[in-house]
Motif scaffolding. Structure first.
Motif, mmCIF file in Angstrom:
data_model
loop_
_atom_site.group_PDB
_atom_site.id
_atom_site.type_symbol
_atom_site.label_atom_id
_atom_site.label_comp_id
_atom_site.label_asym_id
_atom_site.label_seq_id
_atom_site.Cartn_x
_atom_site.Cartn_y
_atom_site.Cartn_z
ATOM 1 N N LEU A 97 0.821 -1.205 0.000
ATOM 2 C CA LEU A 97 0.000 0.000 0.000
ATOM 3 C C LEU A 97 0.860 1.262 0.000
ATOM 4 C CD1 LEU A 97 -2.843 -1.059 2.461
ATOM 5 C CD2 LEU A 97 -3.138 -0.402 0.062
ATOM 6 N N LEU A 98 1.954 1.242 0.753
ATOM 7 C CA LEU A 98 2.863 2.389 0.752
ATOM 8 C C LEU A 98 3.506 2.568 -0.622
ATOM 9 C CD1 LEU A 98 4.672 2.137 4.218
ATOM 10 C CD2 LEU A 98 3.087 3.914 3.455
ATOM 11 N N GLU A 99 3.844 1.455 -1.262
ATOM 12 C CA GLU A 99 4.419 1.510 -2.615
ATOM 13 C C GLU A 99 3.405 2.081 -3.606
ATOM 14 O OE1 GLU A 99 5.471 -1.731 -6.070
ATOM 15 O OE2 GLU A 99 5.995 -2.259 -3.997
ATOM 16 N N ILE A 100 2.152 1.632 -3.492
ATOM 17 C CA ILE A 100 1.091 2.120 -4.373
ATOM 18 C C ILE A 100 0.865 3.613 -4.158
ATOM 19 C CG2 ILE A 100 -1.399 1.999 -4.802
ATOM 20 C CD1 ILE A 100 -1.190 -1.038 -4.255
ATOM 21 N N ILE A 101 0.794 4.031 -2.900
ATOM 22 C CA ILE A 101 0.575 5.445 -2.579
ATOM 23 C C ILE A 101 1.699 6.306 -3.154
ATOM 24 C CG2 ILE A 101 0.549 7.109 -0.670
ATOM 25 C CD1 ILE A 101 -0.983 4.933 0.956
ATOM 26 N N ALA A 102 2.941 5.865 -2.989
ATOM 27 C CA ALA A 102 4.081 6.616 -3.524
ATOM 28 C C ALA A 102 4.027 6.697 -5.043
ATOM 29 C CB ALA A 102 5.391 5.962 -3.072
ATOM 30 N N SER A 103 3.639 5.596 -5.693
ATOM 31 C CA SER A 103 3.551 5.566 -7.155
ATOM 32 C C SER A 103 2.478 6.514 -7.666
ATOM 33 C CB SER A 103 3.261 4.140 -7.641
ATOM 34 O OG SER A 103 4.298 3.261 -7.303
ATOM 35 N N ASP A 113 -5.055 13.378 -12.834
ATOM 36 C CA ASP A 113 -5.849 12.241 -13.295
ATOM 37 C C ASP A 113 -6.860 11.933 -12.196
ATOM 38 O OD1 ASP A 113 -6.713 9.488 -13.675
ATOM 39 O OD2 ASP A 113 -5.055 9.246 -15.107
ATOM 40 N N ARG A 114 -8.126 12.178 -12.469
ATOM 41 C CA ARG A 114 -9.147 12.028 -11.432
ATOM 42 C C ARG A 114 -9.227 10.607 -10.896
ATOM 43 N NH1 ARG A 114 -15.454 13.047 -12.756
ATOM 44 N NH2 ARG A 114 -15.140 11.050 -13.792
ATOM 45 N N TYR A 115 -9.140 9.639 -11.779
ATOM 46 C CA TYR A 115 -9.250 8.246 -11.348
ATOM 47 C C TYR A 115 -8.066 7.846 -10.469
ATOM 48 C CZ TYR A 115 -10.220 3.237 -11.582
ATOM 49 O OH TYR A 115 -10.494 1.935 -11.267
ATOM 50 N N ILE A 116 -6.872 8.240 -10.885
ATOM 51 C CA ILE A 116 -5.684 7.951 -10.085
ATOM 52 C C ILE A 116 -5.785 8.627 -8.727
ATOM 53 C CG2 ILE A 116 -3.184 8.286 -9.913
ATOM 54 C CD1 ILE A 116 -3.942 6.146 -11.900
ATOM 55 N N ARG A 117 -6.311 9.849 -8.694
ATOM 56 C CA ARG A 117 -6.460 10.553 -7.419
ATOM 57 C C ARG A 117 -7.465 9.831 -6.522
ATOM 58 N NH1 ARG A 117 -4.318 14.829 -5.567
ATOM 59 N NH2 ARG A 117 -3.485 15.482 -7.586
ATOM 60 N N ASP A 118 -8.540 9.317 -7.110
ATOM 61 C CA ASP A 118 -9.509 8.552 -6.331
ATOM 62 C C ASP A 118 -8.867 7.302 -5.727
ATOM 63 O OD1 ASP A 118 -11.670 10.208 -6.602
ATOM 64 O OD2 ASP A 118 -12.586 9.114 -8.255
ATOM 65 N N ILE A 119 -8.060 6.610 -6.524
ATOM 66 C CA ILE A 119 -7.416 5.395 -6.022
ATOM 67 C C ILE A 119 -6.383 5.738 -4.951
ATOM 68 C CG2 ILE A 119 -6.092 3.347 -6.625
ATOM 69 C CD1 ILE A 119 -7.281 3.337 -9.334
ATOM 70 N N LEU A 120 -5.706 6.855 -5.122
ATOM 71 C CA LEU A 120 -4.769 7.306 -4.085
ATOM 72 C C LEU A 120 -5.508 7.525 -2.772
ATOM 73 C CD1 LEU A 120 -2.101 8.404 -2.981
ATOM 74 C CD2 LEU A 120 -2.653 10.613 -4.035
ATOM 75 N N THR A 121 -6.657 8.199 -2.849
ATOM 76 C CA THR A 121 -7.462 8.445 -1.649
ATOM 77 C C THR A 121 -7.908 7.131 -1.019
ATOM 78 O OG1 THR A 121 -8.268 10.536 -2.593
ATOM 79 C CG2 THR A 121 -9.533 9.602 -0.778
ATOM 80 N N ALA A 122 -8.380 6.208 -1.855
ATOM 81 C CA ALA A 122 -8.815 4.902 -1.356
ATOM 82 C C ALA A 122 -7.658 4.153 -0.704
ATOM 83 C CB ALA A 122 -9.403 4.082 -2.495
#
Length: 294
Positions: A97-103, A113-122
């Motif tokens: 999850l930390l790797e995903i958040i950093a990416s 990118d709205r979708y990427i921002r949503d996934i970052l928030t999730a």
């Protein structure tokens, strides 16, 4: 570093595919554009309209998803790679999850990118739940994503995959609505490849929500359906987790059975020699015992 591609960048990939198929330029460009224009596209000298690009894809018998995968040297694009990691998490893992958040943060520094921002928030919400066991804060992040998605009267696959990953962070009434609406939207995709694999995670997460709400009988019945579904799909990791839930639910509901389904679950992990699954089953058993008070 994240690279954003345009249609112009795909010309060389088209050429490589065309040559491997032993097609002349005239074969690929027929009915779409003049051969000379197509040649310029392969050289990266002209852009194409989306329609012409799609028509050329048809002429080389390929989907855009496959073309993009080939274009990135038989790998996912940087954007799709991090989306794939997020939507295909088997278990919540702090490091991942930390790797995903950093990416996601790095990607958003290059392009909004709205979708990427949503996934970052999730992802932030899931991390709060896993790391700090702070369900309230995790739910806060989930609600930010839900605020946008709930305004849409039609959900597409990207929306459905996203809400499924955070379904268990919502209050039960909201989660039930999401579950029912998502499944109704997925009915439109009956002929789409692997549609069933998108439906099953909703039912799986719904069982978790019902357990939290102490609706054990309903959870048991849906879990029974899931075991049959996963057996049909031959997805044994999910079957093992459902067997674990079944065994603990039978204990909670005082259901007599000659089979010990907790042992069944553990046996699957042993037979598959899957140490990650064994560890997950151990953690899940401890969590469910505490949640269900068994």
């Amino acid at each position: 570093m994240f690279i954003i591609y345009s249609i112009l960048d795909y010309g060389k990939t088209f050429k490589a595919i065309r040559l491997s198929k032993n097609y002349e330029q005239s074969k690929v460009s027929v009915g779409v554009l003049h051969q000379s224009s197509y040649s310029k596209f392969e050289l990266g000298n002209i852009e194409l309209t989306t329609k012409k690009f799609i028509d050329l894809l048809h002429n080389i018998e390929m989907s855009f998803e496959e073309l993009e995968f080939i274009h990135h040297s038989y790998d996912y694009s940087s954007r799709n790679e991090i989306i794939y990691k997020f939507t295909n998490q088997k278990f919540l893992d702090e490091t991942l999850l930390l790797e995903i958040i950093a990416s996601f943060k790095a990607y958003l520094n290059e392009k909004e990118d709205r979708y990427i921002r949503d996934i970052l928030t999730a992802s932030k919400g899931l991390y709060e739940l896993k790391k700090n066991k702070d369900f309230k804060k995790a739910s806060y992040y989930a609600e930010q994503v839900w605020y946008r998605i709930q305004k849409s009267d039609t959900w597409y696959l990207s929306d459905i995959r996203l809400v499924n990953c955070i379904l268990f962070l919502f209050p039960i009434d909201t989660a039930l609505y999401i579950d029912q609406f998502a499944i109704s939207q997925l009915d439109k995709y009956k002929k789409y490849d692997n549609c069933i694999k998108l439906k099953l995670p909703f039912k799986y997460n719904l069982v978790h929500l019902l357990l939290k709400e102490e609706q054990f009988v309903k959870a048991y019945n849906i879990n029974e359906e899931l075991i049959l579904d996963f057996k049909e799909q031959k997805t044994y990791v999910q079957m093992a987790l459902c067997f674990l839930r079944k065994g603990l639910l039978q204990e909670k509901l005082a259901i007599q059975d000659t089979k010990n389904f907790v042992v069944y679950a553990e046996s699957i992990a042993l037979l598959l020699e899957d140490e990650d699954l064994q560890k997950q089953l151990e953690n899940e058993k401890l969590y469910l015992k505490e949640l269900m008070n068994v």
